[in-house]
Write a protein that holds these residues in place. Sequence first.
Motif, PDB file in Angstrom:
ATOM      1  N   GLY A 580       9.158  38.109 121.231  1.00  0.00           N
ATOM      2  CA  GLY A 580       9.983  37.450 122.230  1.00  0.00           C
ATOM      3  C   GLY A 580      10.382  38.306 123.409  1.00  0.00           C
ATOM      4  O   GLY A 580      11.210  37.887 124.227  1.00  0.00           O
ATOM      5  N   ARG A 581       9.790  39.499 123.528  1.00  0.00           N
ATOM      6  CA  ARG A 581      10.137  40.365 124.653  1.00  0.00           C
ATOM      7  C   ARG A 581       8.892  40.924 125.334  1.00  0.00           C
ATOM      8  O   ARG A 581       7.896  41.243 124.673  1.00  0.00           O
ATOM      9  CB  ARG A 581      10.990  41.551 124.201  1.00  0.00           C
ATOM     10  N   TYR A 582       8.979  41.015 126.665  1.00  0.00           N
ATOM     11  CA  TYR A 582       8.026  41.802 127.440  1.00  0.00           C
ATOM     12  C   TYR A 582       8.625  43.192 127.659  1.00  0.00           C
ATOM     13  O   TYR A 582       9.849  43.347 127.784  1.00  0.00           O
ATOM     14  CB  TYR A 582       7.768  41.167 128.810  1.00  0.00           C
ATOM     15  N   TRP A 583       7.750  44.194 127.734  1.00  0.00           N
ATOM     16  CA  TRP A 583       8.171  45.562 128.008  1.00  0.00           C
ATOM     17  C   TRP A 583       7.476  46.026 129.284  1.00  0.00           C
ATOM     18  O   TRP A 583       6.249  46.127 129.330  1.00  0.00           O
ATOM     19  CB  TRP A 583       7.854  46.476 126.828  1.00  0.00           C
ATOM     20  N   LEU A 626      11.632  48.809 130.631  1.00  0.00           N
ATOM     21  CA  LEU A 626      12.614  47.727 130.636  1.00  0.00           C
ATOM     22  C   LEU A 626      12.137  46.598 129.732  1.00  0.00           C
ATOM     23  O   LEU A 626      10.998  46.134 129.862  1.00  0.00           O
ATOM     24  CB  LEU A 626      12.795  47.203 132.064  1.00  0.00           C
ATOM     25  N   SER A 627      13.006  46.141 128.825  1.00  0.00           N
ATOM     26  CA  SER A 627      12.660  44.974 128.009  1.00  0.00           C
ATOM     27  C   SER A 627      13.231  43.727 128.673  1.00  0.00           C
ATOM     28  O   SER A 627      14.346  43.730 129.203  1.00  0.00           O
ATOM     29  CB  SER A 627      13.192  45.121 126.587  1.00  0.00           C
ATOM     30  N   VAL A 628      12.428  42.646 128.638  1.00  0.00           N
ATOM     31  CA  VAL A 628      12.747  41.415 129.355  1.00  0.00           C
ATOM     32  C   VAL A 628      12.465  40.232 128.443  1.00  0.00           C
ATOM     33  O   VAL A 628      11.496  40.242 127.667  1.00  0.00           O
ATOM     34  CB  VAL A 628      11.896  41.313 130.648  1.00  0.00           C
ATOM     35  N   SER A 629      13.287  39.183 128.533  1.00  0.00           N
ATOM     36  CA  SER A 629      13.071  37.986 127.732  1.00  0.00           C
ATOM     37  C   SER A 629      11.884  37.182 128.263  1.00  0.00           C
ATOM     38  O   SER A 629      11.355  37.459 129.344  1.00  0.00           O
ATOM     39  CB  SER A 629      14.327  37.114 127.749  1.00  0.00           C
TER      40      SER A 629
END
Length: 679
Positions: A580-583, A626-629
């Motif tokens: 569930g996360r992009y990095w 950075l982790s992003v939803s």
Amino acid sequence: MKSFPYTSVFLFFLLGCFATVSEAATFTCNATTTATCQSIINYVSTNASTYRNISSLFQVSVSSILGANNLPITTTTTVSAGSIVKIPVQCQCTNGTGRSDHKPIYTVQSGDGLDAIARYKFDLFVNYTEIAAVNNISDPNKIVVGQELWIPLPCSCDPVEENKVVHLAYKVASGNTVEGIAAQFGTNESTLLKLNGISDPKSLKEEQILDVPLQACKSSINDTSPDHGLLLPNGTYAITAKSCVKCSCSASSYILDCSLASNNGTCPVDNCSGNLTLGATSGTGCDAITCAYSGYTNTPFKILTTPAPNQSSSCKSAAARHTGPTASAWMKLVHHFNAGPLPRDHSFEASISVPERHEQILAGTERIGEGILHGPEDLAYEPKSRFLYTGCIDGWIRRVDLAGDDGKFKVENWVQTGEHSRPLGVVLGLHASLIVADAYEGLLKISPDKEVEVLAGEAEGVKFGITDGIDVASDGTIYFTDASYKYNLENHMVDMLEARPHGRLMSYDPSTKKTTVLVKDLYFANGVSVAPDQKSLIYCETVLRRCRRYHIQGKKKGTIENFIENLPGYPDNIRYDGEGRYWIAMSAGRTIVWDTLFKYPILRRILYVVEQFVTVPKGMKNSGVLSVSLDGQPIALYSDPNLILATSGLKIGNYLYYGSLYKSYISRIDLNQTKKHDK
């Protein structure tokens, strides 16, 4: 029915009235009264062919064609219709005009006409009136089977702006602009206009033949050598000295790099002093001396060498600090570099707020493969085998075995992608393959048995400059970026400073082997990640500090939406973690210095010129991940003031692994322990 013959004649009459004759391509050559050199024809193959057939048509060796296109000497693949093949031609300049030196000679076949020969055999780089004129044919309609015709291809030997160049004959395609052609071949618009006598850039016509100057590598070949006229542009090589020596041209220094192509006892070569062999280097840094190729003699046959000092840009800059630039050098540098303003909607307001920040990650960083993994730019993980793949600066794909129970990680040299390669993006493909975005070789596929296949090296007639970010959809479609068609990897910072939209997002369909440009005019196109639902992908633009969503399926197919903007740093690769996360890796954090530079193009132009003579600190810091939803909301930032050029981030279990363009190891941090190191 009796009227049919008359109707046929009438139709031929109409076709003759409306047919257009392409303008003669006359390249000026005032070098001397009579001069010879090598030029290049940017030929587009009309039909599917082979390099051997093309070699026979133009009467040049297969090896010279492969060298001009920077293809391995063992290449035997079929040339598909519409492919661009650069053809080296020997040029003769006489009385102010350059033409190929009485080659190629074409033998008339049944059904041939002069216009058909010019149009379908030689891609309109010459027209039928020129063929008729040089072959003393008074009536172009009267040629006979078996007649031999000299095909006078356009070329030149003139220097351009006092620099030696290789002249490329380029046929304008639909949609081309003078600015785009200049950027593609590393020249500038004003030079191209002046050289071709064009006053208005908008007057460019489709199928017009342009004289495009390609910067040539300097060499140490002496004037008495039979190959003293050897000039090579960037990204090419040539076999010379009776097939004994291979010389190539690199944009990193624009100095000819030569070594023995064969050493079977028939290639006698003089070593430099200190028994330094051809192509070898003694010393380090700016004190390094290379044993350079300086030509050969016929009687007796001998390969000559000479010691040459380090001519890299950094060493020349050191010398320039003492001598200072000339006025003409300043003008040329300023003229070449074309810094532009950022789009009006680009924001210099405060960066997006990140709820969770960990700003001291180096304190808890573990180094993997230190001293072995040089420049591990991107990472790909295969969970079954627990192998972590990465591309290194020396062209090797290496993999790390993460399955070790003793805390030690075994690093394996897996595959080298090419002699002059630099693998950047890596991702697992279908059928246990690895797909690689190589900055120099293009889009590659590596099979489980380690066979390397070049899938694509250009799109829409424009070669990839920096093949960069990459991902693969579940149907096998490959999505990737070309960061810049104008500059190569060595000069990627120049592209950043220029801040012009030279990047592209593309797809490659393995079933059709077709490369499609999806989005043009991107500002240093970088990372790519296919969304988990396979309906869209996210791509990042480094210069604009943003990532956007491109829809690949559904009603929105082909449309673009904002995903996350005004990032706290400059994005590089982006990876989805399956949870569930992009990095998003950020090569550097945002600073006042860089904000100011991007606001004012004139400052970037000054910086570029000064950089040619002294090294200017770039003030990079606060790199991280950075982790992003899934909907583009920032979650957590892992960074450090002393970290720069982090280029990829990949979460595996509780660990965050991150790569670098220059470090000699992969870094990882335990996400469960990061708070212990926060201050």
